[in-house]
Motif scaffolding. Structure first.
Motif, mmCIF file in Angstrom:
data_model
loop_
_atom_site.group_PDB
_atom_site.id
_atom_site.type_symbol
_atom_site.label_atom_id
_atom_site.label_comp_id
_atom_site.label_asym_id
_atom_site.label_seq_id
_atom_site.Cartn_x
_atom_site.Cartn_y
_atom_site.Cartn_z
ATOM 1 N N ILE A 133 45.496 31.785 40.564
ATOM 2 C CA ILE A 133 46.115 32.822 41.395
ATOM 3 C C ILE A 133 45.701 34.207 40.901
ATOM 4 O O ILE A 133 45.388 35.104 41.701
ATOM 5 N N GLY A 134 45.668 34.396 39.580
ATOM 6 C CA GLY A 134 45.259 35.694 39.038
ATOM 7 C C GLY A 134 43.804 36.026 39.372
ATOM 8 O O GLY A 134 43.483 37.156 39.739
ATOM 9 N N ASP A 135 42.921 35.049 39.303
ATOM 10 C CA ASP A 135 41.526 35.269 39.674
ATOM 11 C C ASP A 135 41.395 35.566 41.163
ATOM 12 O O ASP A 135 40.584 36.399 41.581
ATOM 13 N N PHE A 136 42.208 34.890 41.979
ATOM 14 C CA PHE A 136 42.167 35.148 43.422
ATOM 15 C C PHE A 136 42.634 36.550 43.735
ATOM 16 O O PHE A 136 42.037 37.238 44.579
ATOM 17 N N LEU A 137 43.689 37.010 43.067
ATOM 18 C CA LEU A 137 44.206 38.350 43.313
ATOM 19 C C LEU A 137 43.226 39.417 42.817
ATOM 20 O O LEU A 137 43.120 40.499 43.404
ATOM 21 N N ASP A 138 42.515 39.160 41.737
ATOM 22 C CA ASP A 138 41.502 40.088 41.259
ATOM 23 C C ASP A 138 40.317 40.159 42.212
ATOM 24 O O ASP A 138 39.688 41.198 42.378
ATOM 25 N N PHE A 139 40.025 39.032 42.861
ATOM 26 C CA PHE A 139 38.905 38.963 43.798
ATOM 27 C C PHE A 139 39.218 39.747 45.054
ATOM 28 O O PHE A 139 38.353 40.398 45.631
ATOM 29 N N VAL A 140 40.489 39.708 45.512
ATOM 30 C CA VAL A 140 40.892 40.392 46.751
ATOM 31 C C VAL A 140 41.125 41.809 46.433
ATOM 32 O O VAL A 140 40.721 42.765 46.489
#
Length: 64
Positions: free
Chosen positions: A57-64
């Protein structure tokens, strides 16, 4: 002297013979080591799943 030698030989043969046997105390020690692992394992699995989910989830939020 022969009696002493026969006793000594008998003891070493007996020791070598029973060296590879799995005794009762070996079982007790194995059980005592595995019981805590069996209790800790579910919590460890939950921890690793939550940690992996949090990183995803943290990687996804950093990507967005």
């Amino acid at each position: 002297m022969k009696e002493w030698w026969d006793r000594k030989k008998g003891k070493t043969r007996k020791h070598k013979k029973s060296k590879d046997d799995y005794s009762f105390w070996d079982i007790v020690v194995d059980v005592l080591f595995w019981i805590p692992e069996l209790f800790i394992l579910p919590f460890r699995i939950i921890y690793w799943l939550l940690r992996g989910l949090g990183r995803m989830i943290g990687d996804f939020l950093d990507f967005v």
